[in-house]
Scaffold this motif. Sequence first.
Motif, PDB file in Angstrom:
ATOM      1  N   LEU A 107       0.823  -1.208   0.000  1.00 57.72           N
ATOM      2  CA  LEU A 107       0.000   0.000   0.000  1.00 57.72           C
ATOM      3  C   LEU A 107       0.860   1.263   0.000  1.00 57.72           C
ATOM      4  CD1 LEU A 107      -2.844  -1.113   2.435  1.00 57.72           C
ATOM      5  CD2 LEU A 107      -2.961  -0.839  -0.053  1.00 57.72           C
ATOM      6  N   PHE A 108       2.014   1.190   0.614  1.00 56.86           N
ATOM      7  CA  PHE A 108       2.974   2.292   0.566  1.00 56.86           C
ATOM      8  C   PHE A 108       3.405   2.551  -0.875  1.00 56.86           C
ATOM      9  CE2 PHE A 108       7.554   3.645   1.193  1.00 56.86           C
ATOM     10  CZ  PHE A 108       7.275   4.889   1.726  1.00 56.86           C
ATOM     11  N   GLY A 109       3.741   1.471  -1.587  1.00 56.61           N
ATOM     12  CA  GLY A 109       4.111   1.602  -2.991  1.00 56.61           C
ATOM     13  C   GLY A 109       2.960   2.075  -3.858  1.00 56.61           C
ATOM     14  N   LEU A 110       1.758   1.545  -3.588  1.00 52.63           N
ATOM     15  CA  LEU A 110       0.578   1.931  -4.364  1.00 52.63           C
ATOM     16  C   LEU A 110       0.295   3.417  -4.231  1.00 52.63           C
ATOM     17  CD1 LEU A 110      -1.864   1.047  -6.091  1.00 52.63           C
ATOM     18  CD2 LEU A 110      -3.099   0.626  -3.941  1.00 52.63           C
ATOM     19  N   SER A 111       0.423   3.942  -3.034  1.00 56.32           N
ATOM     20  CA  SER A 111       0.160   5.376  -2.832  1.00 56.32           C
ATOM     21  C   SER A 111       1.137   6.232  -3.634  1.00 56.32           C
ATOM     22  CB  SER A 111       0.245   5.723  -1.338  1.00 56.32           C
ATOM     23  OG  SER A 111       1.569   5.595  -0.850  1.00 56.32           O
ATOM     24  N   HIS A 112       2.389   5.792  -3.724  1.00 59.83           N
ATOM     25  CA  HIS A 112       3.369   6.535  -4.512  1.00 59.83           C
ATOM     26  C   HIS A 112       3.065   6.440  -6.012  1.00 59.83           C
ATOM     27  CE1 HIS A 112       5.566   6.616  -0.740  1.00 59.83           C
ATOM     28  NE2 HIS A 112       6.430   7.453  -1.275  1.00 59.83           N
ATOM     29  N   SER A 113       2.622   5.273  -6.447  1.00 58.86           N
ATOM     30  CA  SER A 113       2.275   5.113  -7.864  1.00 58.86           C
ATOM     31  C   SER A 113       1.113   6.011  -8.255  1.00 58.86           C
ATOM     32  CB  SER A 113       1.918   3.646  -8.155  1.00 58.86           C
ATOM     33  OG  SER A 113       3.054   2.828  -8.082  1.00 58.86           O
ATOM     34  N   ILE A 114       0.075   6.030  -7.426  1.00 57.93           N
ATOM     35  CA  ILE A 114      -1.106   6.834  -7.726  1.00 57.93           C
ATOM     36  C   ILE A 114      -0.746   8.317  -7.766  1.00 57.93           C
ATOM     37  CG2 ILE A 114      -3.377   7.544  -6.887  1.00 57.93           C
ATOM     38  CD1 ILE A 114      -3.689   4.712  -5.731  1.00 57.93           C
ATOM     39  N   VAL A 132       1.224  12.831 -13.348  1.00 54.74           N
ATOM     40  CA  VAL A 132       2.276  13.716 -13.853  1.00 54.74           C
ATOM     41  C   VAL A 132       3.258  12.974 -14.750  1.00 54.74           C
ATOM     42  CG1 VAL A 132       4.158  15.268 -13.184  1.00 54.74           C
ATOM     43  CG2 VAL A 132       2.074  15.144 -11.794  1.00 54.74           C
ATOM     44  N   PHE A 133       3.595  11.734 -14.378  1.00 57.09           N
ATOM     45  CA  PHE A 133       4.692  11.046 -15.055  1.00 57.09           C
ATOM     46  C   PHE A 133       4.260   9.843 -15.886  1.00 57.09           C
ATOM     47  CE2 PHE A 133       6.386  13.100 -11.250  1.00 57.09           C
ATOM     48  CZ  PHE A 133       7.383  13.885 -11.807  1.00 57.09           C
ATOM     49  N   GLY A 134       2.970   9.496 -15.889  1.00 53.67           N
ATOM     50  CA  GLY A 134       2.518   8.376 -16.699  1.00 53.67           C
ATOM     51  C   GLY A 134       2.634   7.046 -15.976  1.00 53.67           C
ATOM     52  N   TRP A 135       2.008   6.013 -16.577  1.00 51.26           N
ATOM     53  CA  TRP A 135       1.874   4.741 -15.874  1.00 51.26           C
ATOM     54  C   TRP A 135       3.195   3.998 -15.714  1.00 51.26           C
ATOM     55  CZ3 TRP A 135       3.322   0.165 -18.052  1.00 51.26           C
ATOM     56  CH2 TRP A 135       3.503   0.139 -19.436  1.00 51.26           C
ATOM     57  N   SER A 136       4.091   4.078 -16.705  1.00 45.79           N
ATOM     58  CA  SER A 136       5.322   3.301 -16.620  1.00 45.79           C
ATOM     59  C   SER A 136       6.234   3.818 -15.506  1.00 45.79           C
ATOM     60  CB  SER A 136       6.071   3.318 -17.958  1.00 45.79           C
ATOM     61  OG  SER A 136       6.383   4.648 -18.347  1.00 45.79           O
ATOM     62  N   MET A 137       6.444   5.123 -15.466  1.00 38.77           N
ATOM     63  CA  MET A 137       7.269   5.686 -14.411  1.00 38.77           C
ATOM     64  C   MET A 137       6.586   5.551 -13.054  1.00 38.77           C
ATOM     65  SD  MET A 137       9.956   6.987 -13.258  1.00 38.77           S
ATOM     66  CE  MET A 137      10.849   7.214 -14.792  1.00 38.77           C
ATOM     67  N   ALA A 138       5.274   5.753 -13.019  1.00 39.84           N
ATOM     68  CA  ALA A 138       4.545   5.610 -11.757  1.00 39.84           C
ATOM     69  C   ALA A 138       4.652   4.182 -11.230  1.00 39.84           C
ATOM     70  CB  ALA A 138       3.078   5.994 -11.958  1.00 39.84           C
ATOM     71  N   GLY A 139       4.593   3.205 -12.144  1.00 42.35           N
ATOM     72  CA  GLY A 139       4.675   1.808 -11.724  1.00 42.35           C
ATOM     73  C   GLY A 139       6.016   1.454 -11.135  1.00 42.35           C
ATOM     74  N   ILE A 140       7.105   1.834 -11.798  1.00 39.27           N
ATOM     75  CA  ILE A 140       8.436   1.485 -11.301  1.00 39.27           C
ATOM     76  C   ILE A 140       8.762   2.274 -10.041  1.00 39.27           C
ATOM     77  CG2 ILE A 140       9.782   3.187 -12.598  1.00 39.27           C
ATOM     78  CD1 ILE A 140      10.649  -0.540 -12.107  1.00 39.27           C
ATOM     79  N   TYR A 141       8.233   3.485  -9.949  1.00 40.15           N
ATOM     80  CA  TYR A 141       8.414   4.301  -8.745  1.00 40.15           C
ATOM     81  C   TYR A 141       7.715   3.639  -7.554  1.00 40.15           C
ATOM     82  CZ  TYR A 141       8.183   8.491  -5.769  1.00 40.15           C
ATOM     83  OH  TYR A 141       8.288   9.388  -4.738  1.00 40.15           O
ATOM     84  N   GLY A 142       6.503   3.121  -7.803  1.00 42.81           N
ATOM     85  CA  GLY A 142       5.772   2.437  -6.748  1.00 42.81           C
ATOM     86  C   GLY A 142       6.473   1.165  -6.298  1.00 42.81           C
ATOM     87  N   LEU A 143       7.053   0.420  -7.244  1.00 45.84           N
ATOM     88  CA  LEU A 143       7.785  -0.801  -6.894  1.00 45.84           C
ATOM     89  C   LEU A 143       8.991  -0.481  -6.011  1.00 45.84           C
ATOM     90  CD1 LEU A 143       7.773  -2.880 -10.214  1.00 45.84           C
ATOM     91  CD2 LEU A 143       6.614  -3.440  -8.061  1.00 45.84           C
ATOM     92  N   SER A 144       9.707   0.561  -6.359  1.00 47.96           N
ATOM     93  CA  SER A 144      10.866   0.925  -5.533  1.00 47.96           C
ATOM     94  C   SER A 144      10.425   1.367  -4.137  1.00 47.96           C
ATOM     95  CB  SER A 144      11.674   2.032  -6.213  1.00 47.96           C
ATOM     96  OG  SER A 144      10.962   3.251  -6.255  1.00 47.96           O
ATOM     97  N   THR A 193      16.881   6.007 -15.067  1.00 50.41           N
ATOM     98  CA  THR A 193      15.942   6.107 -13.953  1.00 50.41           C
ATOM     99  C   THR A 193      15.182   4.811 -13.756  1.00 50.41           C
ATOM    100  OG1 THR A 193      15.668   8.457 -14.466  1.00 50.41           O
ATOM    101  CG2 THR A 193      14.065   7.473 -12.975  1.00 50.41           C
ATOM    102  N   TYR A 194      14.700   4.221 -14.856  1.00 47.43           N
ATOM    103  CA  TYR A 194      13.975   2.948 -14.781  1.00 47.43           C
ATOM    104  C   TYR A 194      14.856   1.855 -14.183  1.00 47.43           C
ATOM    105  CZ  TYR A 194      10.135   4.776 -17.653  1.00 47.43           C
ATOM    106  OH  TYR A 194       9.066   5.502 -18.110  1.00 47.43           O
TER     107      TYR A 194
END
Length: 266
Positions: A144-151, A156-168, A217-218
């Motif tokens: 849920l911590f990762g999900l909140s960051h992805s959302i 602003v940054f699109g789904w691909s960057m949001a997804g990898i950001y949430g995973l990290s 970044t990815y």
Amino acid sequence: MSTHKLTFVFIALFIFLIAWSIGLAAPLMDWLNPASEMERYLINKGVLTLVFAAVLWRMRLCAAVGFTSGTGLSTYVIGLPLIALGILAFFEPGRAALTAPEIAGWAVVVIFVAFTEETLFRGILWQALSASNVWKRAFTTSFLFGLSHSIAAFGVFGWSMAGIYGLSAAGFGMVFAAMRERAGTIWSVIIVHAVFDMAAISASGGVDALLEPELETYIGYALAATIFTAWGSGAIYLMQRRARREQAPSESANHGAQAAPSQQPS
């Protein structure tokens, strides 16, 4: 407070956090018209901090969710890779230099961020899941911590960057969960969280620069997700293994005492 009430508080604050991140804050920002990225984040995260602090105070949740005394040095050892990564970021070529006012402003921002996020995930939610084992708490809070960051990043940054950001972020969450389990409080988690965020912001020159859609970044975020998930999981596994080892002698002694025939005077 019961776990059911804590779950309700978590859901309410989680929805508010997401709503604030993706839309509710916009009218306030348009009205105040902050002059810089740092000022924008200072206002945004400052409001969240006030709301979260008011809920903790009004509902008397501080002690219940982990704001208690006591934290050992071993807790910081678990968070050492995050601190080391932050320190290494200062040696990155072409690092943007921040002015003294910017450093002070961003320092306040990261304290706000660490306080609100750790209160919500490793505080309220962690305690709401107190009946579950540590693995369920760690994976649930980290997901849920990762999900909140992805959302928050998606618009602003699109789904691909949001997804990898949430995973990290979920990977970092596993380290924070291991620290929370070891310490029993969230003070050390807040400190390490704030130090890491401050190092990352100082190295890049701001938050938005951390999410530049480049291959580097990815790759960096994918590596971070893998390494820190493994590190946090390993720390939890070792803690569980040690706890079982310490518990085994007492269980054997109790079993022996029960099995021995009682001596009754004749």
